[in-house]
Design a protein around this motif. Structure first.
Motif, short mmCIF file in Angstrom:
data_model
loop_
_atom_site.label_atom_id
_atom_site.label_comp_id
_atom_site.label_asym_id
_atom_site.label_seq_id
_atom_site.Cartn_x
_atom_site.Cartn_y
_atom_site.Cartn_z
N LEU A 4 0.86 -1.17 0.00
CA LEU A 4 0.00 0.00 0.00
C LEU A 4 0.90 1.22 0.00
N VAL A 5 0.75 2.07 -1.00
CA VAL A 5 1.60 3.26 -1.12
C VAL A 5 0.73 4.48 -0.87
N GLU A 6 1.05 5.18 0.20
CA GLU A 6 0.28 6.36 0.61
C GLU A 6 1.00 7.63 0.17
N SER A 7 0.20 8.67 -0.06
CA SER A 7 0.76 9.97 -0.39
C SER A 7 -0.25 11.05 -0.04
N GLY A 8 0.22 12.30 0.03
CA GLY A 8 -0.69 13.42 0.21
C GLY A 8 -0.64 14.10 1.56
N MET A 34 -11.43 -1.04 2.17
CA MET A 34 -10.25 -0.18 2.34
C MET A 34 -10.63 0.96 3.27
N GLY A 35 -9.66 1.45 3.99
CA GLY A 35 -9.98 2.51 4.94
C GLY A 35 -8.78 3.29 5.40
N TRP A 36 -9.07 4.30 6.16
CA TRP A 36 -8.04 5.16 6.75
C TRP A 36 -8.19 5.15 8.27
N TYR A 37 -7.06 5.05 8.93
CA TYR A 37 -6.98 5.14 10.37
C TYR A 37 -5.94 6.21 10.70
N ARG A 38 -5.95 6.69 11.93
CA ARG A 38 -4.95 7.68 12.33
C ARG A 38 -4.51 7.44 13.76
N GLN A 39 -3.29 7.89 14.03
CA GLN A 39 -2.74 7.76 15.37
C GLN A 39 -2.01 9.03 15.74
N ALA A 40 -2.52 9.70 16.76
CA ALA A 40 -1.89 10.90 17.28
C ALA A 40 -0.89 10.52 18.37
N PRO A 41 0.08 11.36 18.64
CA PRO A 41 1.07 11.04 19.68
C PRO A 41 0.41 10.74 21.02
N GLY A 42 0.78 9.63 21.61
CA GLY A 42 0.25 9.26 22.92
C GLY A 42 -1.14 8.69 22.91
N CYS A 95 -3.32 3.84 5.81
CA CYS A 95 -4.25 3.15 4.93
C CYS A 95 -4.30 1.68 5.33
N LYS A 96 -5.48 1.12 5.31
CA LYS A 96 -5.64 -0.30 5.62
C LYS A 96 -6.48 -0.96 4.55
N LEU A 97 -6.10 -2.17 4.21
CA LEU A 97 -6.84 -2.96 3.22
C LEU A 97 -7.18 -4.31 3.84
N ARG A 98 -8.40 -4.74 3.65
CA ARG A 98 -8.81 -6.08 4.05
C ARG A 98 -9.21 -6.82 2.78
N THR A 99 -8.60 -7.99 2.60
CA THR A 99 -8.90 -8.77 1.40
C THR A 99 -10.18 -9.58 1.58
N THR A 100 -10.61 -10.19 0.51
CA THR A 100 -11.78 -11.06 0.57
C THR A 100 -11.49 -12.31 1.40
N TRP A 106 -1.42 -2.98 6.01
CA TRP A 106 -1.31 -1.57 6.39
C TRP A 106 -0.27 -0.85 5.54
N GLY A 107 -0.53 0.42 5.28
CA GLY A 107 0.47 1.25 4.65
C GLY A 107 1.48 1.73 5.68
N GLN A 108 2.47 2.48 5.18
CA GLN A 108 3.55 2.92 6.05
C GLN A 108 3.19 4.15 6.88
N GLY A 109 2.11 4.81 6.52
CA GLY A 109 1.67 5.99 7.24
C GLY A 109 2.15 7.27 6.61
N THR A 110 1.33 8.31 6.71
CA THR A 110 1.70 9.63 6.20
C THR A 110 1.30 10.67 7.25
N GLN A 111 2.20 11.60 7.51
CA GLN A 111 1.97 12.58 8.56
C GLN A 111 1.09 13.71 8.06
N VAL A 112 0.08 14.03 8.86
CA VAL A 112 -0.76 15.19 8.62
C VAL A 112 -0.64 16.10 9.84
N THR A 113 -0.21 17.33 9.61
CA THR A 113 -0.06 18.29 10.68
C THR A 113 -0.90 19.53 10.38
N VAL A 114 -1.79 19.86 11.31
CA VAL A 114 -2.65 21.02 11.16
C VAL A 114 -2.22 22.06 12.19
#
Length: 116
Positions: A4-8, A34-42, A95-100, A106-114
């Protein structure tokens, strides 16, 4: 091995927008959800949004009305359009993918900072 290759991801000001992409190295007919999950520090990893092969979607309450998940079956790609971003949306997005066959990848993760 499924990849899974994430970008953006990136840095954006509050109220701004970002679009995440996740391309899967797997035939669409083998993909269930397919879906998106997130993990904030702590914090624990949490669900953001999912989309099934037939297009049914599910969102966390915290992102409803602001985020939109979609998929392009021809490209085996899932997108997450994030609008009206808030500082509390800051996290690593996965990013997460579940097969049939009910295998999860899981993807490697991409950082989003607001932040201003």
């Amino acid at each position: 091995q499924v990849q899974l290759v994430e970008s953006g991801g990136g840095l954006v000001q509050p109220g701004g927008s970002l679009r995440l992409s996740c391309a899967a190295s797997l035939n669409i007919f083998s993909i269930n959800v397919m879906g998106w999950y997130r993990q904030a520090p702590g914090k624990e990893r949490e669900l953001v949004a999912t989309i099934t092969r037939d297009g049914s979607t599910n969102y966390a309450d915290s992102v409803k009305g602001r985020f939109t998940i979609s998929r392009d079956n021809a490209k085996n790609t899932v997108y997450l359009q994030m609008n009206s971003l808030k500082p509390e949306d800051t996290a690593v997005y996965y990013c997460k993918l579940r097969t049939t066959s009910l295998d999860d990848y899981w993807g490697q993760g991409t950082q989003v900072t607001v932040s201003s």
